[in-house]
Enzyme design. Structure first.
Site, short mmCIF file in Angstrom:
data_model
loop_
_atom_site.label_atom_id
_atom_site.label_comp_id
_atom_site.label_asym_id
_atom_site.label_seq_id
_atom_site.Cartn_x
_atom_site.Cartn_y
_atom_site.Cartn_z
N LYS A 1 0.86 -1.19 0.00
CA LYS A 1 0.00 0.00 0.00
C LYS A 1 0.90 1.25 0.00
CE LYS A 1 -4.25 1.07 2.48
NZ LYS A 1 -4.87 0.95 3.80
C1 E4P Z 1 -8.08 2.15 3.59
O1 E4P Z 1 -7.45 1.19 3.21
C2 E4P Z 1 -7.96 2.74 4.93
O2 E4P Z 1 -7.39 1.78 5.79
C3 E4P Z 1 -9.26 3.11 5.55
O3 E4P Z 1 -10.37 2.70 4.83
C4 E4P Z 1 -9.32 4.46 6.16
O4 E4P Z 1 -10.57 4.64 6.74
P1 E4P Z 1 -10.90 5.73 7.85
O5 E4P Z 1 -11.23 7.00 7.17
O6 E4P Z 1 -12.08 5.17 8.58
O7 E4P Z 1 -9.68 5.83 8.73
#
Ligand code: E4P
Length: 217
Positions: free
Chosen positions: A87
């Protein structure tokens, strides 16, 4: 639409996996910290545990923000397990690194995507997944779902191979609307996935069936 769970919590991953509908897992440094996972060794071991639990793509996020460091960290993460997807944040060096990973057979998930322009760049660089954060867009007073709709259209018209991974999910309705808008994947906290199960008429109907079943027992 594939279902990923957005957590580093092992019990929640197991619960979603036991339901039989789980296709993968996404994590991020905040989710790791929430579980008290500290230090590179602990983080890597945690990814190994998740990979053993779930047969599907597991996103592991780099902390580095410069090209060379992203590449080095990403290579180490990818070496943990064949299902690890690296990622990478949507920054200039991140795009450059995504292209490097693509050319070298390492799959990536471009994270922190908030606009169609960013998604187009990530697609051009060859990201396997592109993660628009719809909940955080909503939090700012805009409509995150419009971005999913726009990306579905652009990716179809252009024939981009990257999968749209709708992230930052806040509710069961987000999941339903992502399915409607053409997201390829949704990554969600467990409570929003379980929220899809609920309907008061199901509970009322089941109670009545069980009551009537006693009459004919
Ligand atoms: C995506 O891969 C992130 O881990 C995640 O969806 C972020 O979400 P949040 O806005 O609830 O922190």
């Amino acid at each position: 639409m594939k279902f990923f769970i957005d957590t580093a919590n092992i019990d929640q991953i197991k619960e979603a996996h036991d339901l039989g509908i789980l296709d993968g897992v996404t994590t991020n440094p905040s989710l790791m910290a929430k579980e008290g996972i500290k230090g590179k060794e602990a983080v890597f071991n945690h990814y190994k545990t998740i990979c053993q639990l779930v047969e599907g793509d597991i996103s592991a996020e780099v902390i580095a923000t410069t090209f060379n460091e992203i590449v080095e960290e990403g290579k180490s993460l990818a070496a943990i397990h064949k299902n690890i997807v690296v990622k990478v944040p949507m920054i200039k060096d991140g795009v450059k690194a995504i292209k490097w990973f693509t050319d070298n057979g390492i799959r990536t998930n471009c994270t922190l995507v908030f606009s169609a322009g960013q998604a187009i760049l990530a697609a051009k660089a060859g990201a396997a997944y592109i993660s628009p954060f719809i909940g955080r867009i909503d939090d700012g007073g805009w409509d995150g779902m419009l971005l999913i709709e726009q990306l579905s259209l652009i990716f179809q018209v252009q024939g981009y191979k990257s999968e749209i991974l709708a992230a930052s999910i806040r509710s069961p309705n987000h999941i339903i609307r992502c399915a409607e808008a053409g997201a390829d994947v949704v990554t969600s906290p467990l409570d929003s996935i379980l929220g899809l199960l609920k309907h008061p008429l199901t509970d009322i109907g089941l109670a009545k069936f069980l009551e009537d079943a006693k009459k004919s027992a």
